[in-house]
Enzyme design. Structure first.
Site, PDB file in Angstrom:
ATOM      1  CG  ASP A 474       5.658  -7.110 -14.247  1.00 39.66           C
ATOM      2  OD1 ASP A 474       4.596  -7.374 -13.679  1.00 39.66           O
ATOM      3  OD2 ASP A 474       6.518  -6.351 -13.780  1.00 39.66           O
ATOM      4  CG  ASP A 795       8.991  -3.430 -13.927  1.00 40.86           C
ATOM      5  OD1 ASP A 795       8.006  -3.333 -13.166  1.00 40.86           O
ATOM      6  OD2 ASP A 795       8.914  -3.270 -15.156  1.00 40.86           O
ATOM      7  CG  ASP A 799       5.934  -4.954  -9.272  1.00 40.94           C
ATOM      8  OD1 ASP A 799       4.693  -4.914  -9.171  1.00 40.94           O
ATOM      9  OD2 ASP A 799       6.532  -4.746 -10.336  1.00 40.94           O
TER      10      ASP A 799
END
Length: 1225
Positions: A474, A795, A799
């Protein structure tokens, strides 16, 4: 049945409590609350209204305030815990040390040894009748004339029993400490989970265990509910209840429709406040847990062993329920992905395999151990047979002695002795230290990784990380600091490069802006003053919103008064942010009865919906499509190219009468008026660029997957060093990505995917599904010869699927939602990318530690087995006695695994490429070391055995009778053997052929203490071991020689290191157990995940390979026949025929698949296989032309041993290759 048990269980416990509850000052009992929580939907609403009037009534009875929560007074909290229970589910009792001892005793080889030792003990007390025993029983009793010696016959049996006890205790102790570490980890993971609760009108974070009935908890997107509760107020709340009901659709919750919230469910959207009504064993999860018998051992034990460290107890119970349904993978995927059913099937399989199967390394090791074990079994059986036959032939045939009945026990005693020698060979051969080494190494790494901010939830993830070839990370929070600050904005037709002075803006625009930001953000998001002098103010809650609130403060305004004027309960409707909307909107009712909606979100998305914009005076003007395009070019793109995240703030007014249809989202979120565009900066973490360079050096590709604008993403990727200008790479957004990988029907095609992912470095504006698709595409790809091993960071709740699908999922410890943590394998406690690099280092270190141990262990195994075997065959007695063997076994298995498995990692680990999945465990360097040291040790030991008595001028120890005293001769052999192992343990510290084996030795205190400790014990054993250890004390000179021969190992190690691997081609031939086994093994795992026992799997694999092999051979025969026909056309002289079909006509096709194969030894280059090298070129040339490269029989998992000797006989051989094939099969 469930309900009945429930009520029974409770009626017993709580009957007397009910009255006391009311006396306790609470107006509602545990039972009433439990009954309430069993209702759903409108029934629950009706029940609350009938019993308590409304939610406030219920709050009053529980003595709490719906807005201010509990006072937080300690006595009140204790009383609540006493009356309603604590929010804990009592953990299962750990296994006691005795249980672990009992488990260790179940080992088959140990049982055999115990039995043999007991028989030997029993027989040693038997004395044949009559004085002339010595004569009548022949060699059997010779040497036992000395009374004291005959008495000592029992010692050997007793000593074996004693050493078995030692081995068992050590094993049990190891298990116990492992269990203890797991529990520590468990509690650490449990403490990690905190929850937001309102106490005394303040929002605080509490550990889940401290929540009590009557608390007011704030719930938001991504939470895992820790207790049961009733919703007081909610915005757009959707819950995933699949973990309890199995229903995958999200359930909408609202205070007036369905206010019941259950523990263990996930908040998928929205936010709200709930009143806690049941905790711990009284909550829905707790009830299920109690039904399963939380305190009972069993079920979960096995899972714990498998390294599946449970997250909070919550999950334990889910997993247990699921295990019992036989659908272990049901909670594996809390989120439905867009690809629906078929994907889920795969997901299930994947989840099942990865969490239940052993890790790659453990799989390889188990196979290796099984192979070595089989070999050991054969060797020991042969040893016993030879000894028995030799004895029988010698005594009864050559010396023609009769079998006397009174001598039977003596003979039996001999046979038992032989049997014990056989079993000892087996004990030494079976490397039970291998699994132990893995466990120790993993447990040690996991403990140390905590310090490097990695909280490992599944043990094998640590080792998988060492093989990682790709990391999909990310951006926000992982690569960047996640401290958002507004640095630029566009208001009233002016683009300000830095935050303007409030005087420059029209009052009207400023008011709308301040209101829009203050009200249209979660009220839990705040900016608090800095905790220490000169520090930055603390950002609490959603960081992007913090950046916007920071803008309000920079414009010299305050958001708090605005929020106080319109508290959260007065917000008319909230459309919370989710990954589909990419925006958040809040509706408020104005004093004149009309409505105003404030909206904020990703600039390109919100601007599309704007039809007006505020000008410099704060008046609205028309905002045409071409203005939008200009705005994107002149404002948004320049901001994005500086790496800023652009957020657009807008609003819209609605008439009060008629009231709009709020549920019709598309009409509501339209025709907006743009107020401003804000550029928010999120700086790159300072340590990230260097971490990424380390990854790239280590052969790991870093890809950035983010929801941000493509320009922002590219700018950040360049700052991080993920991409360098001028390189050939792809930066695309989600739309383009999907266009490239999907066919006309919209299905993902692997071929298309394979064109995209190798060059892809940045995927922007990606949805969670895109992330999952990318991970799956990379994992399933067959482009590279090694399967890619992918790590993913995440997070958000969405996801989850990607984290599950990845080989290793990293969740953020600070910013991560509970759902993400649940799906992950490792939690990054500091949310930092550089911690991932540490995980890679530790993972590689585990692999290296195991290899070091293997190199050491296999040398000892080979030598000990050969010595015992040949010694037994030539001198009728093993030079190394049973008890000595057990001691050696203890050194090499238990101590060495401790010493070598706890080496700390070094930076050098990151300087080489990942090993990959099918890399053989034992590299050619290691094989060279094992064989080299093996030869040295065998030469020394056999020299000592056969000419030792002359060298040292002592009595020979060979051909000693049954209970003869220990000889100096054999003591020297034993002592030298052990010392050689000790020094070789130092050699084993290096496996890549390094010269300096002492490098960094003092960084590992465990290693040093074990080596010195072993040496000290060895001195004690030799000098004072006496009869039990068959040792006799040695003088200093002999000790000197033994140590000298031991030290020779270090010198010899240098000699071996000098020999280049390329000179030792035969090593590759020796390990010609090529990749055959790893691959079918993998397919096997995916095809049938039910646990088949090992042998059955071997069998099945054998059959698969057999058919596959036949097919391939047939194809090859066709190819060859085709060749021959084409050759005949081209060549007049048929003499040249043999050159081709010799190659096929006379190979002996041996399908050697009776034993499982492991790629034990490197064979990077097949053409260097000596068997193939011997064939003249003309013959080999027939191979490359075969049309399908898979036809090489060498690939196919069938060993073609080409019998070159029969070449000359080719002419007499049968003509058709098929014929020779049939005969040889």
């Amino acid at each position: 049945m469930g309900d009945l048990t429930n009520s029974d269980y409770y009626s017993k416990n709580q009957r007397n409590d009910v009255s006391s509850n009311h006396e306790g000052g609470f107006g509602v009992s545990v039972m009433e609350l439990r009954e309430l929580m069993e209702l759903r939907g409108s029934e629950a609403v009706v029940k609350i209204q009938e019993e308590y009037g409304d939610m406030d009534g219920l709050c009053q009875r529980l003595r709490t305030s719906p807005t201010e929560g509990l006072t937080g007074d300690a006595t009140d909290l204790d009383k609540r815990k006493e009356v309603y229970g604590e929010n804990l589910i009592p953990p299962k009792k750990p296994k006691t040390f005795l249980q672990l001892v009992w488990e260790a005793l179940q080992d088959v080889t140990l049982i055999i040894l115990e039995v043999a030792a007991l028989i030997s003990l029993g027989l040693s007390f038997y004395q044949p009748p009559g004085g002339d025993s010595g004569e009548s029983c022949g060699t059997a009793a010779a040497g036992a004339e000395d009374e004291g010696e005959a008495e000592a016959g029992w010692i050997e049996g007793a000593a074996i029993l004693l050493s078995v006890v030692c081995v068992v205790l050590v094993t049990a102790f190891n298990d116990w400490s492992k269990e203890k570490q797991f529990r520590g980890l468990q509690s650490r993971i449990e403490q990690e989970q905190k929850f937001q609760v309102v106490r005394g009108a303040q929002v605080i974070q509490l550990p889940v265990a401290d929540i009590v009935v009557g608390d007011i908890a704030q719930i938001k997107y991504g939470d895992l509910l820790p207790t049961d509760g009733v919703l007081i107020q909610g915005n757009d709340l959707k819950i995933d209840e699949s973990s309890l009901t199995g229903e995958s659709d999200h359930v909408k919750k609202a205070a007036d429709r369905d206010p019941m919230l259950l523990s263990g469910t996930h908040v998928m959207e929205g936010s709200g406040r709930m009143l806690v009504t049941a905790v711990g064993v009284n909550s829905q999860t707790g009830i299920i847990f109690t039904l399963l018998g939380a305190g009972e051992p069993g079920e979960e034990e096995k899972k714990e062993k498998k390294g599946r460290i449970q997250d909070d107890n919550m999950e334990n119970n889910q997993t247990k329920v699921k295990k019992q349904d036989g659908a272990a993978a049901m909670e594996m995927q809390p989120l439905k992905s867009a690809e629906g059913g078929e994907m889920e099937e795969k997901e299930k399989k994947k989840a099942n395999v990865s969490k239940k199967e052993k890790s790659v390394l453990q799989g390889k090791l188990t196979k290796l151990a099984v192979q070595i074990g089989k070999a050991g079994l054969v060797m020991s059986a042969i040893t016993v047979i030879i000894l028995v036959l030799y004895f029988a032939v010698d005594n009864f045939v050559l010396q023609k002695r009769p079998w006397l009945t009174e001598c039977t026990p003596i003979y039996v005693q001999y046979f038992v002795k032989f049997f014990i020698i056989g079993v000892t060979v087996l004990v030494v051969a079976v490397p039970e230290g291998l699994p132990l080494a893995v466990t120790i190494s993993l447990a040690y790494s996991v403990k140390k990784m905590m310090k490097d901010h990695n909280l490992v939830r599944h043990l094998d993830a640590c080792e998988t990380m060492g093989n990682a070839t790709a990391i999909c990370s990310d951006k926000t929070g992982t690569l960047t600091t996640n401290r958002m600050t507004a640095v630029a904005c566009y208001v009233g037709d002016v683009h300000y490069k830095e935050i303007p002075d409030p005087g420059l803006l029209s009052v009207k625009s400023l008011d709308i802006l301040v209101n829009a930001i203050s009200l249209n953000s979660a009220y839990t998001t705040k900016i608090l003053p800095a905790t220490k002098e000169g520090g930055l103010p603390m950002q609490v809650g959603n960081k992007t919103e913090c950046g916007l609130l920071g803008l309000v403060l920079d414009l010299k305004r305050d958001y708090q008064p605005v929020r106080n004027q319109i508290p959260e309960e007065k917000l008319y409707k909230v459309y919370t942010f989710n990954s589909v909307r990419k925006s958040m909107s809040t509706v408020i009712k104005l004093p004149d009865g009309s409505f105003r909606m404030y909206s904020k979100g990703a600039s390109e998305i919100v601007l599309k919906k704007c039809t007006k914009i505020l000008n410099q005076e704060g008046e609205t003007r028309v905002f045409r499509p071409r203005d939008k395009d200009e705005m994107v070019k002149k404002v948004i793109e320049p901001m994005a190219c500086d790496g800023l995240r652009t957020i657009c703030v807008a609003y819209r007014d609605f008439p009060g009468d008629p009231e709009p249809l709020w549920d019709n989202e598309n009409d509501i979120l339209n025709e907006l008026t743009a107020v401003c565009v804000v550029g928010i900066e999120d700086p790159v973490r300072p340590e990230v660029p260097s971490a990424i360079v380390r990854c790239q050096r280590a052969g790991i590709t870093v890809r950035m997957v983010t929801g941000d604008n493509i320009n922002t993403a590219r700018a950040i990727a360049i700052k991080c060093g993920i991409i360098h200008p001028g390189e050939d790479f792809l930066c695309i957004d989600g739309k383009e990505f999907n266009r490239r990988i999907r066919n006309e029907k919209g299905e993902v095609e692997q071929e298309r995917m394979d064109k995209v992912w190798p060059k892809l470095r940045v995927l922007a504006r990606s949805s969670p599904t895109d992330k999952h698709t990318l991970v799956k595409g990379i994992i399933d790809s067959c482009l590279t010869d090694q399967r890619q091993v992918v790590a993913v960071t995440g997070d958000g709740t969405n996801d989850g699927p990607a984290l599950k699908k990845a080989d290793v999922g990293f969740a953020m410890g600070i910013a991560g939602t509970d759902v993400a943590k649940e799906a992950s394998d490792i939690i990054l406690t500091d949310d930092n990318f550089s911690s991932i690099v540490m995980a890679v280092m530790w993972g590689r270190n585990v692999y290296d530690s195991i290899s070091k141990f293997l190199q050491f262990q296999l040398t000892v195994n080979v030598v000990a087995v050969i010595v015992a075997f040949t010694g037994a065959c030539i001198t009728q007695d093993s030079p190394l006695k049973a008890v000595q063997m057990l001691w050696v076994n203890l050194i090499m298995d238990t101590f060495a695994s401790l010493a070598l498995a706890t080496e700390p990692p070094t930076e050098a680990l990151l300087m080489r490429k990942p090993y990959g999945r099918n890399k053989p465990l034992i590299s050619s360097t290691m094989t060279k070391n094992i064989l080299g040291h093996g030869i040295y040790q065998l030469v020394i030991i056999f020299s000592l055995l056969f000419v030792g008595e002359q060298i040292f001028d002592i009595d020979s120890g060979r051909h000693a009778p049954l209970h003869s005293p220990p000889s100096e001769h054999y003591t020297i052999i034993f002592n030298t053997f052990v010392l050689m192992q000790l020094f070789n343990e130092i050699n084993a510290r290096k496996i890549h052929g390094e010269r300096n084996v002492f490098d960094g030795i003092f960084r590992n205190p465990i290693f040093c203490s074990i080596v010195f400790g072993t040496f000290a014990i060895q001195i004690v054993i030799v000098q004072f071991g006496g009869k039990p250890f068959s040792c006799t004390p040695l003088d200093l000179e002999k000790w000197g020689w033994c140590t000298f021969l031991g030290l020779g190992e270090l010198v010899w190690g240098q000699v071996i290191a000098t020999i280049p691997n390329s000179k030792l081609r035969f090593l590759r031939g020796a390990g010609q157990l090529t990749k055959k086994n790893e691959m079918p093994g993998d397919e096997d795992m995916n095809e049938d995940n039910e646990e088949i026992d090992h042998a059955e799997r071997e069998l099945r694999r054998g059959q698969v390979l057999w058919f596959r092999g036949l097919n391939r051979i047939q194809t090859q025969i066709r190819v060859v026949n085709a060749f021959r026909s084409s050759l005949y056309e081209g060549l007049e002289k048929p003499d040249s025929r043999p050159s081709i079909h010799n190659f096929m006509t006379h190979p002996e096709f041996r399908i050697e698949d009776t034993t499982p194969h492991i790629p034990l030894i490197d064979d990077t280059d097949l053409e260097e296989d000596p068997a193939l090298r011997m064939i003249p070129l003309s013959q080999t040339s027939s191979q490359p032309q075969s049309p399908n490269k898979n036809n090489n029989a060498v690939d196919s998992g069938i060993n073609l041993t080409i019998d070159t000797t029969s070449k000359s006989a080719a002419s007499s051989g049968p003509a058709s290759p098929l014929h020779s094939l049939e005969t040889s099969l």
